[in-house]
Design a protein around this motif. Sequence first.
Motif, short mmCIF file in Angstrom:
data_model
loop_
_atom_site.label_atom_id
_atom_site.label_comp_id
_atom_site.label_asym_id
_atom_site.label_seq_id
_atom_site.Cartn_x
_atom_site.Cartn_y
_atom_site.Cartn_z
N UNK A 275 40.22 53.45 35.64
CA UNK A 275 41.19 54.69 35.87
C UNK A 275 42.55 53.93 36.13
N UNK A 276 43.47 54.10 35.37
CA UNK A 276 44.72 53.49 35.47
C UNK A 276 45.89 54.40 35.50
N UNK A 277 47.22 53.90 35.70
CA UNK A 277 48.38 54.68 35.27
C UNK A 277 49.09 54.42 33.89
N UNK A 278 48.37 53.46 33.16
CA UNK A 278 48.57 53.22 31.82
C UNK A 278 49.58 52.05 31.73
N UNK A 279 49.64 51.26 32.62
CA UNK A 279 50.80 50.38 32.57
C UNK A 279 50.03 49.15 31.49
N UNK A 280 51.04 48.54 30.78
CA UNK A 280 50.75 47.74 29.65
C UNK A 280 49.68 46.87 29.88
N UNK A 281 49.97 46.08 30.87
CA UNK A 281 49.13 45.02 31.31
C UNK A 281 47.76 45.33 31.54
N UNK A 282 47.55 46.62 32.27
CA UNK A 282 46.09 47.03 32.62
C UNK A 282 45.47 47.65 31.41
N UNK A 283 46.37 48.22 30.48
CA UNK A 283 45.48 48.80 29.47
C UNK A 283 45.18 47.80 28.28
N UNK A 284 46.01 46.68 28.12
CA UNK A 284 45.69 45.65 27.25
C UNK A 284 44.40 44.72 27.77
N UNK A 285 44.39 44.52 29.13
CA UNK A 285 43.40 43.71 29.87
C UNK A 285 42.08 44.46 29.80
N UNK A 286 42.08 45.77 29.88
CA UNK A 286 41.08 46.56 29.71
C UNK A 286 40.46 46.48 28.38
N UNK A 287 41.18 46.67 27.30
CA UNK A 287 40.80 46.53 26.04
C UNK A 287 40.09 45.35 25.74
N UNK A 288 40.75 44.31 26.07
CA UNK A 288 40.36 42.88 25.88
C UNK A 288 38.99 42.63 26.58
N UNK A 289 38.64 43.39 27.61
CA UNK A 289 37.34 43.27 28.21
C UNK A 289 36.29 44.30 27.61
#
Length: 366
Positions: A275-289
């Motif tokens: 669950x996140x605020x949709x920062x780019x780094x978090x979104x991309x890191x989560x997708x990569x995982x």
Amino acid sequence: MRILFTAVPAFGHVLPLLPLAKAARSAGHEVALQTHPSMGEAAPSIPLLPAGPSVAETLADVAQRTSSDPMQDMLRFAVEFFVETRLTSGAQAALATAREFRPDLAVAEMSDYLGQFVAAALGVPWVAHGATLPLIEPLAAQFDLRAIAKFGEHGVTPSAALAYVDPWPDSLIRAGDRYPAPRVPIRPEPHEGEGPAWTRAPFPGREDRPTVLLTLGTVVDDPEVLRRAVAATCALDVNVLVAPHTTEDLANPAQVQVAGFVAMRDLLRSSDLVVSAAGAGTVLSTLAAGLPMVLLPLGLDKPVNAERAAAAGAAYVVTDPAGISDAVAKVLNDGAFRAAAQRMADEIRAIDSPAAVLTKLIAGLR
């Protein structure tokens, strides 16, 4: 080769540069990171060249000059923040430290105009490195016009980037996205930190429950939103991992662990959903995982990031913390979200590694 990496002093701007910087160091190049000293903990093994104001100092200057609170409408004051204040306060210091380092190549995070200034002033080729999606055309034009004026105060003419290193996978790019230089895709990698890996403590008697990582970014402008987000997540029978926030009243040892500032790679390895605020780094890191998400976009570029992840089927978007509970339940119970996230992870794995991108960039200089 001596490669200078430059960034606005915020984790969301610095961390995306580090995989390429570490690849350069591993390949035998001499690297340095030019930013405010407050970012030294992001990559303690990379020499830091201090330059430019801190985020707090920049916000204070913008507020004083505009008689407004830039945090209430950052898009309106983006040019004042990223170009006007940072170049006014930091241009000379940035040029001095860069001249001493004598770079052969500069890699400037997309919104760091100090890095662009240094490259142009020294006549050094430079590459832009994306963090979030590229700026929309009207805003990009405003940035460029102000940069021309500010560079001109020092007798410097902006120079064009050789390439734009982009961590966004092809399937999330849209026809309307405009890049200021030839796009070079790079595999986004979750921040791995330095030193021993962090390991989540057990949730006694609850290890069979899913673990939800709740992160609203490194800066929380509204602690009440964080409190409500934690409460909504805890309404479900899940384990909750909160990071990087360290507010003590969030800690409930039975269900909630407060991780503090921990490398994203380690957090993701301990989680089933983010669950996140949709920062780019978090979104991309989560997708990569390959993990699904519930996204509560909190300003700036975050609504666009959330829309792209949702369009890929890997995220459910809410507009209020109260909606997090139902959204988490839906995503956990509907395997389509996880399947979509894993497809995105497969796509990301196929993108060139930072080491491969470095080889391409250096070849382009010859």
